[in-house]
Write a protein that holds these residues in place. Structure first.
Motif, mmCIF file in Angstrom:
data_model
loop_
_atom_site.group_PDB
_atom_site.id
_atom_site.type_symbol
_atom_site.label_atom_id
_atom_site.label_comp_id
_atom_site.label_asym_id
_atom_site.label_seq_id
_atom_site.Cartn_x
_atom_site.Cartn_y
_atom_site.Cartn_z
ATOM 1 N N VAL A 1 0.866 -1.195 0.000
ATOM 2 C CA VAL A 1 0.000 0.000 0.000
ATOM 3 C C VAL A 1 0.894 1.234 0.000
ATOM 4 C CG1 VAL A 1 -1.948 -1.093 1.211
ATOM 5 C CG2 VAL A 1 -0.169 0.068 2.532
ATOM 6 N N PRO A 2 0.350 2.389 -0.432
ATOM 7 C CA PRO A 2 1.169 3.607 -0.438
ATOM 8 C C PRO A 2 1.623 3.965 0.974
ATOM 9 C CG PRO A 2 -0.912 3.972 -1.613
ATOM 10 C CD PRO A 2 -1.012 2.633 -0.963
ATOM 11 N N VAL A 3 2.819 4.524 1.082
ATOM 12 C CA VAL A 3 3.359 4.938 2.374
ATOM 13 C C VAL A 3 3.813 6.394 2.288
ATOM 14 C CG1 VAL A 3 5.122 4.530 4.149
ATOM 15 C CG2 VAL A 3 4.181 2.594 2.848
ATOM 16 N N VAL A 4 3.265 7.234 3.170
ATOM 17 C CA VAL A 4 3.754 8.596 3.311
ATOM 18 C C VAL A 4 4.642 8.643 4.540
ATOM 19 C CG1 VAL A 4 3.072 10.949 3.951
ATOM 20 C CG2 VAL A 4 1.923 9.775 2.061
ATOM 21 N N ALA A 5 5.844 9.204 4.391
ATOM 22 C CA ALA A 5 6.754 9.336 5.523
ATOM 23 C C ALA A 5 6.759 10.779 6.005
ATOM 24 C CB ALA A 5 8.163 8.939 5.115
ATOM 25 N N ILE A 6 6.724 10.951 7.324
ATOM 26 C CA ILE A 6 6.900 12.268 7.931
ATOM 27 C C ILE A 6 8.116 12.149 8.843
ATOM 28 C CG2 ILE A 6 5.895 14.050 9.422
ATOM 29 C CD1 ILE A 6 3.148 13.166 8.559
ATOM 30 N N GLY A 7 9.152 12.922 8.539
ATOM 31 C CA GLY A 7 10.382 12.831 9.330
ATOM 32 C C GLY A 7 10.746 14.180 9.933
ATOM 33 N N ILE A 8 11.243 14.155 11.145
ATOM 34 C CA ILE A 8 11.698 15.384 11.811
ATOM 35 C C ILE A 8 13.110 15.162 12.346
ATOM 36 C CG2 ILE A 8 11.371 16.865 13.855
ATOM 37 C CD1 ILE A 8 8.351 15.298 12.518
ATOM 38 N N PRO A 9 14.075 15.974 11.892
ATOM 39 C CA PRO A 9 15.426 15.862 12.449
ATOM 40 C C PRO A 9 15.404 16.279 13.920
ATOM 41 C CG PRO A 9 15.431 17.127 10.393
ATOM 42 C CD PRO A 9 14.009 16.975 10.816
ATOM 43 N N THR A 10 15.917 15.431 14.790
ATOM 44 C CA THR A 10 15.915 15.736 16.228
ATOM 45 C C THR A 10 17.314 15.728 16.838
ATOM 46 O OG1 THR A 10 15.599 13.429 16.832
ATOM 47 C CG2 THR A 10 13.614 14.734 16.518
ATOM 48 N N VAL A 11 18.279 15.192 16.116
ATOM 49 C CA VAL A 11 19.670 15.187 16.599
ATOM 50 C C VAL A 11 20.608 15.417 15.420
ATOM 51 C CG1 VAL A 11 19.190 13.494 18.427
ATOM 52 C CG2 VAL A 11 20.018 12.704 16.205
ATOM 53 N N VAL A 12 21.841 15.755 15.717
ATOM 54 C CA VAL A 12 22.919 15.568 14.740
ATOM 55 C C VAL A 12 23.966 14.692 15.407
ATOM 56 C CG1 VAL A 12 22.665 17.714 13.430
ATOM 57 C CG2 VAL A 12 24.114 17.689 15.441
ATOM 58 N N HIS A 13 24.695 13.953 14.619
ATOM 59 C CA HIS A 13 25.790 13.179 15.177
ATOM 60 C C HIS A 13 26.910 14.131 15.579
ATOM 61 C CE1 HIS A 13 23.958 9.419 14.354
ATOM 62 N NE2 HIS A 13 23.830 9.687 13.064
ATOM 63 N N ALA A 14 27.599 13.813 16.659
ATOM 64 C CA ALA A 14 28.694 14.662 17.134
ATOM 65 C C ALA A 14 29.740 14.835 16.036
ATOM 66 C CB ALA A 14 29.311 14.078 18.396
ATOM 67 N N SER A 15 29.904 13.806 15.203
ATOM 68 C CA SER A 15 30.907 13.896 14.145
ATOM 69 C C SER A 15 30.563 15.001 13.138
ATOM 70 C CB SER A 15 31.045 12.555 13.423
ATOM 71 O OG SER A 15 29.788 12.126 12.957
ATOM 72 N N THR A 16 29.253 15.323 13.028
ATOM 73 C CA THR A 16 28.862 16.417 12.140
ATOM 74 C C THR A 16 29.445 17.739 12.625
ATOM 75 O OG1 THR A 16 26.817 15.252 11.633
ATOM 76 C CG2 THR A 16 26.860 17.597 11.104
ATOM 77 N N ILE A 17 29.469 17.918 13.942
ATOM 78 C CA ILE A 17 30.048 19.142 14.517
ATOM 79 C C ILE A 17 31.540 19.215 14.184
ATOM 80 C CG2 ILE A 17 30.543 20.400 16.671
ATOM 81 C CD1 ILE A 17 27.641 20.268 16.474
ATOM 82 N N ALA A 18 32.217 18.090 14.346
ATOM 83 C CA ALA A 18 33.655 18.068 14.061
ATOM 84 C C ALA A 18 33.893 18.359 12.574
ATOM 85 C CB ALA A 18 34.234 16.717 14.455
ATOM 86 N N MET A 19 33.114 17.708 11.726
ATOM 87 C CA MET A 19 33.241 17.892 10.278
ATOM 88 C C MET A 19 32.955 19.343 9.890
ATOM 89 S SD MET A 19 34.253 15.637 8.158
ATOM 90 C CE MET A 19 33.683 13.951 7.856
ATOM 91 N N ASP A 20 31.906 19.918 10.494
ATOM 92 C CA ASP A 20 31.572 21.320 10.212
ATOM 93 C C ASP A 20 32.708 22.246 10.636
ATOM 94 O OD1 ASP A 20 29.136 20.502 9.301
ATOM 95 O OD2 ASP A 20 27.939 21.408 10.895
ATOM 96 N N THR A 21 33.380 21.888 11.723
ATOM 97 C CA THR A 21 34.496 22.731 12.183
ATOM 98 C C THR A 21 35.623 22.711 11.161
ATOM 99 O OG1 THR A 21 33.910 22.109 14.443
ATOM 100 C CG2 THR A 21 36.047 23.166 14.129
ATOM 101 N N ILE A 22 35.939 21.520 10.679
ATOM 102 C CA ILE A 22 36.989 21.404 9.658
ATOM 103 C C ILE A 22 36.618 22.201 8.406
ATOM 104 C CG2 ILE A 22 38.254 19.796 8.152
ATOM 105 C CD1 ILE A 22 37.743 17.636 10.338
#
Lengths: 305, 305, 305, 305
Positions: B205-226
């Protein structure tokens, strides 16, 4: 293998380390006003119990840490048999990583109201313990120090024990370290950046603080990343020189990565809810054992709410 | 001021943007296999509702977002009056930032069991809705897709709506963005890194997804810093060149800052417990409004468990 | 002192009683269609474990009951080593005395998803277990029997174990009795007066039911009061005769004492929240021990979510 | 149709009744020492707000009751604009029907710590409110009256408001009645049979009590059954005479029906968890409205923790 070491590299700062591979205990004793100034910490005793394995569910290690905590706590407080102790669970029960103090208070064996009912032969090993989680300023509208000072003036305990969740200086310390001190809680520490002090000056009775780092600020991750780039020779080929990376440049980078509008971002292990539960069992268990050495734990239910 | 824009820079990818300052809605329609390949996303419709103000308690903005979500959801599903809808709250209710799906399911108006009791004049605006939070693999020992496929085969809904908390690619998106799609959930997304798919192929059957970002991985912070160091000319004086900073070097830096032994570190706003509660009200409210347009909300208690 | 007795007063109804003062176990085996009719209960095995002391916090008694439950459960199910078991926690987690089933599921050791990771020597004593708390009709809009039938068709377990809170026929039984049966759950029982059946006919696999009385209806108290007046000679002087107190008069009295407008009134011990927690530990512990006899409980954390 | 009536049948006891079908408000004013003795209640004002419809989910009725509570509360306290109020949530948060006080405290708008930040034009309608749920003796080891007296001595509020769950004298009153009084809390009332007093004598400041019956004791049901048999002519044919049914016989019957070993049995509506939540919204809403008449509720989030 157990190793034990005592040093006094800085005059007036005695450092004792006991290392048995799984658990490292560090006892620091600051004994002179000069050492106080050098260390930026009040004269008194500071104990750190570190066990990186606490990150993983591991019952035998938890019991070892609990036992060590009981011993260090008993040593630090040196309580008389007939002392009355007020346990204070600091922090906000609605914010998981800040809920450690209230969760410990839930598990502490409270006996002050049962003193008249305890048989004399048992009494020697069951101290008079009372406990409260006062909530935080945003919940009560009252400074925690005012609430505790009011209760202390009325109940007149011989010792206040304040339990609090802390923001760690490094990710490695999160939920792996227990910090004790007989200098109480001094303004500015804590997950919620508490402003108040809970110490002998403000309460008129000795205060032992038990703190557990449960989060790091996201900015610590960014700062650590910069430092890693900076310090590791492996990355040297990318840099002219970071020797003179200014503090103001560091702030600029962090503001870029973590805009102020995001508010206070915390870094926690994914399983923080479980880890806080586990750690509260370790801390409450250690306190119970230290304060009620004669309780037969098969019958402890008689004392538990 | 409202601005509206439609573009098709990539053939087969129609992008429509509606911006009223507080809320930006982006509708992406991938219409060809070629566009599917370029975008790395299945053919279908994708809607993003962004409102940075959701970070702060702001009831009127919440209601606006709820209204927009109701409209986008209704548009995306195009449901018949007599459709039966199964709402699935994905994620782990024991992990605060992963509990969004279960919390939405708690607040969704469930009516499937009341169909025979609803008066005909009301019925036009009260669809048949059922809902479940199946738990995660570690809790049930069963793949979520197996549980939902089993229930779907038995209940035969016309549509499955899957609600999930996501790991964000950037800190700015955390708890400020709602993502909808009519392509369902495909393996590998989610806070808990779910492995399964919930889509038309797996459920029939058709599936609609509703997603909400609630976290970021700590590695994203490190990567963003670089990346910040790398990209900003202001810091150029420190670097020879980061043009050729290799992926392997990036991994080395991140492993240094965030050792594997720490497990999965998440970055969340300090008030994540409250933000997840607020967001679950917005999402459940939007779904309720879209599915039951005729319900008089003064009397909605008649339908709520 | 342990006493053991076997009787068959009614043909086709074998009753075995084992009494060790603290715990009384009664095993009833209904073996013929005639006995089924006389007893008003399906052919099959019924085991009751009674321990009035469970009302009081008493860890050694809890462990004894847990051990007996493990043995009776193992005996009743006679499971092969490689069987797959689906544990179902019935009831409403929002209503304290009805939350027993979901609370047991929280504490059951789930292993089905780990089968490939378990070492062969351990495997003999670690069965494949999965578990779910489906919620109640008012929460999901779906009959529980439909949800479980759908999942069963997909997962194909060898046995379903359904755990449920019951309304007791007498106040004495509340939270002191565990009832097991290999006939499954038949319509009309349960705190929430469940209408559905969960049994071999509806699911196609054997179903073992574990039920614990957690409430009595308030009307039971009123009825017991009437019966006490009626039966005790001490009060005879007040009555002409209550021999012919009609059922309709009884109903009139109860309607007077407990008007319909009050809805469903339940009688529970004041400490019901704690008692339900304790009982869920006993039941989950008994199931864990029966299904995973080889697990070293020091290492059980490896399997627990 | 609204009816209003004032009587003084007993000298010194003024009774005013306002009845609008859905809600009946009774104001009793005990004005003389003689009346105090006759009524068995201290001199002062007592207000009861009864709304049987609160048993059913009914938002408009809840809002009406909230509005009436705000008016009666404002009338009873007659607070100055610049008064400081300490709200105390009595009862045990671990026992659902006793958790009403703590749940109200969770929803009260706390402002004492924001006074310096509130703009002067708003200040007229935002009083200085602080709040705490101290827990019960078994949890803290301290008498609640000691905790509150200590805090009161430190914070010096102008008024203490104590909110508590009560045991009802009749099933009809459970979760349908709000009781207010300006005489505070006197020993012996409450679900947990509190022994302490919270009143002007013990705290040194006026105390307003707000009580809501949330349970009846099971013995009340048994007693009501006996009385029903006794009083209704319809059952006369069964009895010689119950005129002389002694108190000791009543106790014998109740002990038979409800043996002491069962502990304290409570009777609650099945949906007690939801009813306590609903009632806490009504009470907190009424208090918020009375204390902060100028707050724009769209912006109330600014003040809420």
């Amino acid at each position: 293998m157990l190793s034990r070491q005592t040093r006094e590299d800085i005059p007036g700062v005695k450092v004792e380390t006991i290392d048995d591979d799984d658990i490292v205990i560090t006892r620091v004793h600051i004994t002179t006003p000069e050492a106080e100034q050098i260390m930026g910490k009040r004269q008194g005793r500071y104990v750190t119990i570190e066990a990186p394995g606490l990150r993983y569910k591991n019952t035998p290690l938890q019991e070892d840490v609990m036992q060590h905590l009981a011993e260090e706590f008993a040593e630090l407080t040196g309580l008389a048999q007939n002392a009355t102790i007020l346990i204070v669970g600091l922090g906000n029960w609605n914010v998981t990583p800040d809920a450690l103090g209230p969760k410990v208070v839930d598990k502490v064996v409270v006996t002050r109201h049962l003193q008249s009912m305890i048989s004399p032969e048992l009494k020697g090993g069951v101290r008079s313990v009372c406990a409260i989680s006062p909530g935080v300023l945003g919940i009560t509208g009252m400074e925690t120090s005012d609430i505790i000072a009011g209760i202390t003036a009325r109940i007149k305990p011989d010792l206040v024990v304040a339990i609090d969740a802390l923001a760690a200086a490094s990710t490695q310390r999160v939920v792996t370290t227990i910090q004790l001190s007989n200098t109480g809680i001094n303004p500015g520490s804590g997950v919620g950046n508490k402003r108040f002090g809970l110490n002998q000056e403000s309460l008129g009775v000795p205060v032992v603080a038990i703190g557990i780092p449960t989060v790091v600020h996201a900015s610590t991750i960014a700062m650590d990343t910069i430092d890693t780039l900076h310090q590791h020779a492996a990355f040297a080929r990318y840099f002219k020189s970071m020797e003179n990376l200014t503090d103001s440049d560091r702030q600029t980078i962090i503001r870029q990565v973590l805009p102020d509008t995001l508010g206070d971002l915390m870094v926690t292990p994914k399983e923080v809810d479980r880890l806080i539960d586990d750690m509260s069992i370790v801390v409450a268990g250690g306190i119970n054992q230290a304060l009620h050495p004669n309780i037969d734990y098969e019958n402890i239910h008689m004392y538990i709410h």
